[in-house]
Design an enzyme around this catalytic site. Structure first.
Site, short mmCIF file in Angstrom:
data_model
loop_
_atom_site.label_atom_id
_atom_site.label_comp_id
_atom_site.label_asym_id
_atom_site.label_seq_id
_atom_site.Cartn_x
_atom_site.Cartn_y
_atom_site.Cartn_z
N ARG A 127 0.94 -1.04 -0.16
CA ARG A 127 -0.11 -0.14 0.17
C ARG A 127 0.85 1.20 0.01
O ARG A 127 1.58 1.58 0.98
CB ARG A 127 -0.89 -0.04 1.23
CG ARG A 127 -1.58 1.23 1.54
CD ARG A 127 -2.80 1.25 2.49
NE ARG A 127 -3.76 0.63 1.98
CZ ARG A 127 -5.14 0.68 2.61
NH1 ARG A 127 -5.27 1.27 3.92
NH2 ARG A 127 -6.19 0.01 1.92
N ASP A 129 -17.18 6.88 -0.47
CA ASP A 129 -15.96 6.81 0.24
C ASP A 129 -15.72 8.03 0.78
O ASP A 129 -16.41 9.00 0.61
CB ASP A 129 -14.93 6.39 -0.92
CG ASP A 129 -13.45 6.13 -0.58
OD1 ASP A 129 -13.38 5.94 0.88
OD2 ASP A 129 -12.57 6.22 -1.15
N ARG A 170 -13.25 -8.87 1.47
CA ARG A 170 -12.02 -8.39 1.08
C ARG A 170 -11.00 -9.73 1.22
O ARG A 170 -10.08 -9.78 0.16
CB ARG A 170 -11.22 -7.13 2.08
CG ARG A 170 -11.67 -5.89 1.84
CD ARG A 170 -11.34 -5.27 0.33
NE ARG A 170 -10.11 -5.19 0.31
CZ ARG A 170 -9.20 -4.35 0.94
NH1 ARG A 170 -9.87 -3.24 1.65
NH2 ARG A 170 -7.64 -4.35 0.55
N1 CP Z 1 -10.94 -0.42 2.59
C1 CP Z 1 -9.88 -0.38 2.93
O1 CP Z 1 -8.77 -0.70 2.20
O2 CP Z 1 -9.57 -0.29 4.46
P1 CP Z 1 -8.25 -0.16 5.25
O3 CP Z 1 -7.58 1.17 4.69
O4 CP Z 1 -8.37 -0.16 6.70
O5 CP Z 1 -7.18 -1.25 4.84
N1 NVA Z 2 -10.04 6.58 -0.99
C1 NVA Z 2 -9.51 6.17 0.47
C2 NVA Z 2 -9.79 4.71 0.60
C3 NVA Z 2 -9.35 4.05 1.89
C4 NVA Z 2 -9.58 2.52 1.66
C5 NVA Z 2 -7.99 6.63 0.67
O1 NVA Z 2 -7.35 6.44 -0.10
O2 NVA Z 2 -7.82 6.84 2.00
#
Ligand code: CP
Ligand code: NVA
Length: 311
Positions: A103, A222, A290
């Site tokens: 991430r 979101d 997920r």
């Molecule tokens: N939806 C999602 O990706 O959640 P997290 O940011 O908690 O991993």
């Molecule tokens: N758009 C949000 C998604 C979180 C899972 C972000 O990038 O923070």
């Protein structure tokens, strides 16, 4: 040859539906107390440059269910892009682990990681997209409505990373995607135009959430302020006023419409507590999915690289 999962468009339509089939099967097995150690003794490095609940816990738990182990590398552990070159991180981790899940902020870093890693890389969100989320979301729609094709999915809010992945999905599987966003918050233009040019899905970008919500099968939202955009929070709170899933907006959608949110939720900003806890909500099915969707993606990647995992 290893195979990565960096965007929904890395999979064909058939592969997406095969992933859903596998995910459903794995899910029913987990619920029956059965797990298969398809990845016994394998390890996964999970690189997190941003916070996470779902992505971290679902990957780590999924890996454990597969008989493997996942290691958490937090924002201060390897400081991707700062402490050493991304390509070196990719090459080092490939010598220890069988999988990388990351991430990151910059999508280019994700591409570079995948280019230099000799093991599969799975994208757990970048500033550009969030493919694992959309696989789980579409799986959830598939479970609840029996199909995703032709469904009218209305995204209320920011044309952000999650929205870009909905558009990528629209390039591969036909459905009806509507984004209702304020001016200035449109999705990535190239992604939008590619999805439109693919000619499979009906795609609309509109400014009025109520018009967008009419006859929707799914209302999705979101956060207004994504991770990394915290400095813009005050401006966004003003700009997104009215772009909220609440019971009034749900009343314009189909009577059996689904209310969805990838979480984390900010109550009374993009969604009310009433809507998230109400009868339309499938938010926690999404969160659960997920894990099942990601495990299915792993099986797909392993089989593409020569494994013979029969699910
Ligand atoms: N939806 C999602 O990706 O959640 P997290 O940011 O908690 O991993
Ligand atoms: N758009 C949000 C998604 C979180 C899972 C972000 O990038 O923070």
């Amino acid at each position: 040859m290893k195979r990565d999962f960096l965007a929904v468009t890395d999979f064909s339509k058939d592969e997406i539906f095969e992933t859903f089939r596998i995910a459903k099967q794995l899910k029913s097995e987990v619920k029956a107390g059965k797990t298969h150690h398809y990845f016994a003794n394998e390890t996964m490095s999970m690189i997190f440059a941003k916070p996470s609940l779902r992505t971290r816990v679902s990957f780590q738990t999924g890996m454990a269910q597969f008989g493997g182990q996942a290691l958490y590398l937090g924002p201060n552990d390897i400081s991707i892009g700062k402490r050493e070159a991304v390509k070196d991180i990719a090459r080092v981790i490939s010598r220890y682990n069988n999988w990388i899940m990351a991430r990151l902020f910059k999508h280019e870093h994700m591409l570079e990681l995948a280019k230099y890693a000799s093991v599969p890389v799975i994208n757990g969100l970048t500033d550009y997209n969030h493919p694992c989320q959309i696989m789980a979301d579409m799986l959830t729609i598939h479970e609840h409505r029996g199909t995703v094709e032709g469904q009218k999915v209305v995204f209320i809010g920011d044309g952000n990373n999650v929205c870009n992945s909905f558009l990528n999905f629209a390039s591969v599987v036909p459905y009806h995607f509507v984004l209702a966003a304020p001016e200035g918050y449109d999705p990535d233009p190239e992604t939008l135009s590619k999805a439109q040019k693919a000619g499979l899905s009906k795609i609309e970008v509109v400014r009025d959430p109520i018009e967008a919500a009419r006859d929707a099968d799914v209302l999705y939202t979101d956060v207004w302020t994504s991770m990394g955009q915290e400095a813009e929070r005050q401006k966004r709170l003003n700009d997104f006023k009215g772009f909220q899933i609440n019971n009034k907006l749900l009343s314009y959608a189909k009577s059996d419409a689904l209310a969805m949110h990838c979480l984390p939720a900010h109550y009374d900003e993009e969604i009310t507590e009433e809507a998230l806890d109400g009868p339309h909500s499938v938010v926690f099915d999404e969160a659960e999915n997920r894990m099942h969707a990601q495990k299915a993606v792993m099986v797909m990647l392993a089989n593409s690289a020569g494994a013979d995992i029969q699910v």
